[in-house]
Design a protein around this motif. Sequence first.
Motif, PDB file in Angstrom:
ATOM      1  N   ASN A  85      53.569  14.973   2.565  1.00  0.00           N
ATOM      2  CA  ASN A  85      52.779  15.113   1.315  1.00  0.00           C
ATOM      3  C   ASN A  85      53.453  14.754   0.265  1.00  0.00           C
ATOM      4  O   ASN A  85      52.970  13.986  -0.810  1.00  0.00           O
ATOM      5  CB  ASN A  85      52.044  16.604   0.991  1.00  0.00           C
ATOM      6  CG  ASN A  85      51.046  16.900   2.052  1.00  0.00           C
ATOM      7  OD1 ASN A  85      50.748  16.047   3.052  1.00  0.00           O
ATOM      8  ND2 ASN A  85      50.494  18.015   1.984  1.00  0.00           N
ATOM      9  N   LEU A  86      55.036  14.543   0.253  1.00  0.00           N
ATOM     10  CA  LEU A  86      55.725  14.159  -0.867  1.00  0.00           C
ATOM     11  C   LEU A  86      55.502  12.597  -1.070  1.00  0.00           C
ATOM     12  O   LEU A  86      55.930  12.176  -2.189  1.00  0.00           O
ATOM     13  CB  LEU A  86      57.105  14.537  -0.500  1.00  0.00           C
ATOM     14  CG  LEU A  86      57.552  16.035  -0.669  1.00  0.00           C
ATOM     15  CD1 LEU A  86      58.948  16.149  -0.202  1.00  0.00           C
ATOM     16  CD2 LEU A  86      57.387  16.540  -2.026  1.00  0.00           C
ATOM     17  N   GLU A  87      55.027  12.010  -0.133  1.00  0.00           N
ATOM     18  CA  GLU A  87      54.815  10.644  -0.398  1.00  0.00           C
ATOM     19  C   GLU A  87      53.444  10.121  -0.413  1.00  0.00           C
ATOM     20  O   GLU A  87      52.697  10.569   0.403  1.00  0.00           O
ATOM     21  CB  GLU A  87      55.758   9.741   0.799  1.00  0.00           C
ATOM     22  CG  GLU A  87      55.713   8.267   0.214  1.00  0.00           C
ATOM     23  CD  GLU A  87      54.554   7.554   0.960  1.00  0.00           C
ATOM     24  OE1 GLU A  87      54.313   6.439   0.526  1.00  0.00           O
ATOM     25  OE2 GLU A  87      53.811   8.270   1.741  1.00  0.00           O
ATOM     26  N   GLN A  88      53.178   9.240  -1.449  1.00  0.00           N
ATOM     27  CA  GLN A  88      51.710   8.571  -1.425  1.00  0.00           C
ATOM     28  C   GLN A  88      51.779   7.385  -2.319  1.00  0.00           C
ATOM     29  O   GLN A  88      52.268   7.493  -3.292  1.00  0.00           O
ATOM     30  CB  GLN A  88      50.650   9.665  -2.219  1.00  0.00           C
ATOM     31  CG  GLN A  88      49.270   9.114  -2.172  1.00  0.00           C
ATOM     32  CD  GLN A  88      48.318  10.232  -2.739  1.00  0.00           C
ATOM     33  OE1 GLN A  88      48.661  10.855  -3.470  1.00  0.00           O
ATOM     34  NE2 GLN A  88      47.012  10.159  -2.039  1.00  0.00           N
ATOM     35  N   ASN A  89      51.316   6.392  -1.435  1.00  0.00           N
ATOM     36  CA  ASN A  89      51.239   5.079  -1.991  1.00  0.00           C
ATOM     37  C   ASN A  89      52.689   4.459  -2.423  1.00  0.00           C
ATOM     38  O   ASN A  89      52.661   3.797  -3.514  1.00  0.00           O
ATOM     39  CB  ASN A  89      50.415   4.847  -3.072  1.00  0.00           C
ATOM     40  CG  ASN A  89      48.923   5.260  -2.678  1.00  0.00           C
ATOM     41  OD1 ASN A  89      48.531   4.993  -1.432  1.00  0.00           O
ATOM     42  ND2 ASN A  89      48.224   5.927  -3.435  1.00  0.00           N
ATOM     43  N   GLY A  90      53.664   4.892  -1.820  1.00  0.00           N
ATOM     44  CA  GLY A  90      54.942   4.411  -2.096  1.00  0.00           C
ATOM     45  C   GLY A  90      55.670   5.117  -3.100  1.00  0.00           C
ATOM     46  O   GLY A  90      56.732   4.826  -3.631  1.00  0.00           O
ATOM     47  N   GLN A  91      55.106   6.186  -3.727  1.00  0.00           N
ATOM     48  CA  GLN A  91      55.472   6.970  -4.763  1.00  0.00           C
ATOM     49  C   GLN A  91      55.931   8.249  -4.398  1.00  0.00           C
ATOM     50  O   GLN A  91      54.992   9.066  -3.360  1.00  0.00           O
ATOM     51  CB  GLN A  91      54.551   6.900  -6.073  1.00  0.00           C
ATOM     52  CG  GLN A  91      54.367   5.328  -6.570  1.00  0.00           C
ATOM     53  CD  GLN A  91      55.975   4.775  -7.156  1.00  0.00           C
ATOM     54  OE1 GLN A  91      56.663   5.456  -7.730  1.00  0.00           O
ATOM     55  NE2 GLN A  91      55.867   3.408  -7.038  1.00  0.00           N
ATOM     56  N   VAL A  92      56.346   9.276  -5.398  1.00  0.00           N
ATOM     57  CA  VAL A  92      56.656  10.641  -5.077  1.00  0.00           C
ATOM     58  C   VAL A  92      55.349  11.334  -5.427  1.00  0.00           C
ATOM     59  O   VAL A  92      54.821  10.956  -6.749  1.00  0.00           O
ATOM     60  CB  VAL A  92      57.821  11.198  -5.657  1.00  0.00           C
ATOM     61  CG1 VAL A  92      57.731  12.652  -5.573  1.00  0.00           C
ATOM     62  CG2 VAL A  92      58.883  10.641  -5.167  1.00  0.00           C
ATOM     63  N   ASP A  93      54.584  11.989  -4.747  1.00  0.00           N
ATOM     64  CA  ASP A  93      53.345  12.696  -5.040  1.00  0.00           C
ATOM     65  C   ASP A  93      53.925  14.027  -5.968  1.00  0.00           C
ATOM     66  O   ASP A  93      54.457  14.800  -5.556  1.00  0.00           O
ATOM     67  CB  ASP A  93      52.488  13.138  -3.741  1.00  0.00           C
ATOM     68  CG  ASP A  93      51.166  13.880  -4.179  1.00  0.00           C
ATOM     69  OD1 ASP A  93      51.292  14.972  -4.466  1.00  0.00           O
ATOM     70  OD2 ASP A  93      50.383  13.115  -4.217  1.00  0.00           O
TER      71      ASP A  93
END
Length: 335
Positions: free
Chosen positions: A137-145
């Motif tokens: 979950n820490l990654e989303q769409n190439g960014q840090v969530d």
Amino acid sequence: MTHPRPPWAALRQSGAALLAAMLTVTLVASFAAAAMWQQWRAVEVETAERARIQSAWILVGALDWSRLILREDSLARSDTTDNLNEPWAVPLQEARLSTFLAANHNVSQVEDASTDTADAFLSGQITDQQGLLNLRNLEQNGQVDQVALRQFTRLFEYLSLPQQQVQALAQRMVQALSAQGDASTAPLLPQGVDQLGWWGLPPATVAALAPYVTLLPARTPVNLNTASAAVLWASADGLAMADAQQLVQARESNHFRSVADAAKLVSQPQAINIATHAVASSYFEVRGRLRLGSAVVEERSLVLKQRGQVRTLWRERGSFAQAEADRLQSAAPRP
């Protein structure tokens, strides 16, 4: 004229004959011992290999049995939740394998020249992986969530771990999963939490995180029916630890059938929402341990439960039963 042989000549011949006989006996005994050792070694190797193969096949059967339990659970129409009161959540304590066979065949021992189940002991457990914080979950769409980052920041605070490690962990996850990064320089994505040392996390940090986090192939919400109080507290913005412990106590008598049911019990209902929480799960870990005589075989599998089917995503075999026992013991809610 013949001269009589001196007495010492006869003694010399007798000693030579005795020495030759002793050497012959020694050589024969050595060859016999070597042959017996080779035969014993071949028998031991064959016995160990047979026990290993038998154990592996029995664990495969145990995995299929666990998948069947989860499949039947997915087909249940009366309750679409996953909670700790269901059959899959009951651990199998170490029991003699012959007791299962006896229940099936109505015999005390299955007579089979190739398999001895009298000394075989089976144990195992199914655990809900969505009762843990998912590192994915820490990654989303190439960014840090940012939501997941706050969740893990609270968890690191709860465990008294350095906060800079959270940022490093999030960046590593983005680098490993981002499609825009160079594959040749991107860090290798671990398969499990025990491999986070690849990313430079100290062993002490990995051991502290193991009872509370997991690494799954996809983003997942936290299951309110199976998560510990610490995981519930870390997963929700603004949730007090007292509220998290109250949720754990409340579900023991009556599990949550919806996220809204759990939100009603906390002081800040907006902290519990469908974006980060759920009452059902799709990912489960199946652990099995078979002790057959002096041989011990352990296996761990990650399975995906969907409607009407359960698929094995990966399976590994090794010595991790004690580590998993420590993890489960550490995962118990703290007072």
